[in-house]
Design an enzyme around this catalytic site. Structure first.
Site, short mmCIF file in Angstrom:
data_model
loop_
_atom_site.label_atom_id
_atom_site.label_comp_id
_atom_site.label_asym_id
_atom_site.label_seq_id
_atom_site.Cartn_x
_atom_site.Cartn_y
_atom_site.Cartn_z
N GLU A 30 0.82 -1.22 0.00
CA GLU A 30 0.00 0.00 0.00
C GLU A 30 0.86 1.26 0.00
OE1 GLU A 30 -3.36 2.15 2.81
OE2 GLU A 30 -3.02 0.00 3.03
N LYS B 145 -2.46 -2.01 -3.36
CA LYS B 145 -3.54 -1.26 -2.74
C LYS B 145 -3.24 0.20 -3.05
CE LYS B 145 -6.09 -1.33 1.58
NZ LYS B 145 -6.08 -1.82 2.97
N ARG C 67 -13.43 2.60 4.52
CA ARG C 67 -14.04 3.87 4.94
C ARG C 67 -15.31 4.16 4.15
NH1 ARG C 67 -10.18 8.64 4.77
NH2 ARG C 67 -9.16 7.31 6.27
#
Length: 159
Positions: free
Chosen positions: A2, A44, A118
């Site tokens: 990520e 990611k 989120r």
């Protein structure tokens, strides 16, 4: 892996893309140095967006084109897949942007999908607020958000 490019700052979408290219180029050079098997790795990734302090908004189609341009220029074809982050975007924006990426990215050499904790959870948590009487409404909202995001991941989100 990520390597997130943050939305902080006054940069435009093109500066965001430039930073993503440099970041991903460095990442994949390092992974190659360590002989990481990309066929077993997910990226990611952030989505190319203008900085939150820029006062500029980009349309989902523009965001998709810039994001895919970056990925096609840097990401090896051997990669197992790319999952997009929703950070810094509203749930609606994240869904619309993923939908546009999926539509424009149908020819991508890697599977494209989402890692939207989120964008999936934030509206649900706001609905629930820890209260038992909100549990069913929050569960229904979570189901709706998952369905919308799943549709967006294949370019079928209609709003």
């Amino acid at each position: 892996v990520e390597p997130e490019v943050l939305l902080d700052g006054g940069h435009d979408i093109f500066e965001s893309s430039s930073v993503m290219v440099r970041t991903l180029r460095t990442l994949f050079e390092t992974l190659e140095d360590y002989r990481v098997d990309l066929s077993g790795m997910l990226l990611k990734s952030s989505i190319g967006l203008p900085g939150k302090d820029s006062g500029k908004k980009a349309r989902p189609e523009e965001i998709a084109r810039e994001t895919l341009k970056v990925l096609h220029s840097v990401v090896p074809k051997a990669l197992a897949g790319i999952v997009f982050l929703s950070g810094g975007q509203s749930s609606l924006e994240a869904t619309q942007n993923l939908n546009a990426i999926a539509k424009f990215g149908k020819d991508a050499p890697w599977p494209l999908t989402f890692s939207y904790s989120r964008a999936l959870q934030e509206p649900v948590m706001a609905c629930w607020r820890g209260k038992d009487e909100n549990k069913q409404a929050a569960q229904a909202l979570f189901k709706k958000r998952v369905e919308e995001t799943a549709a967006a991941s294949v370019g079928a989100y209609t709003g």
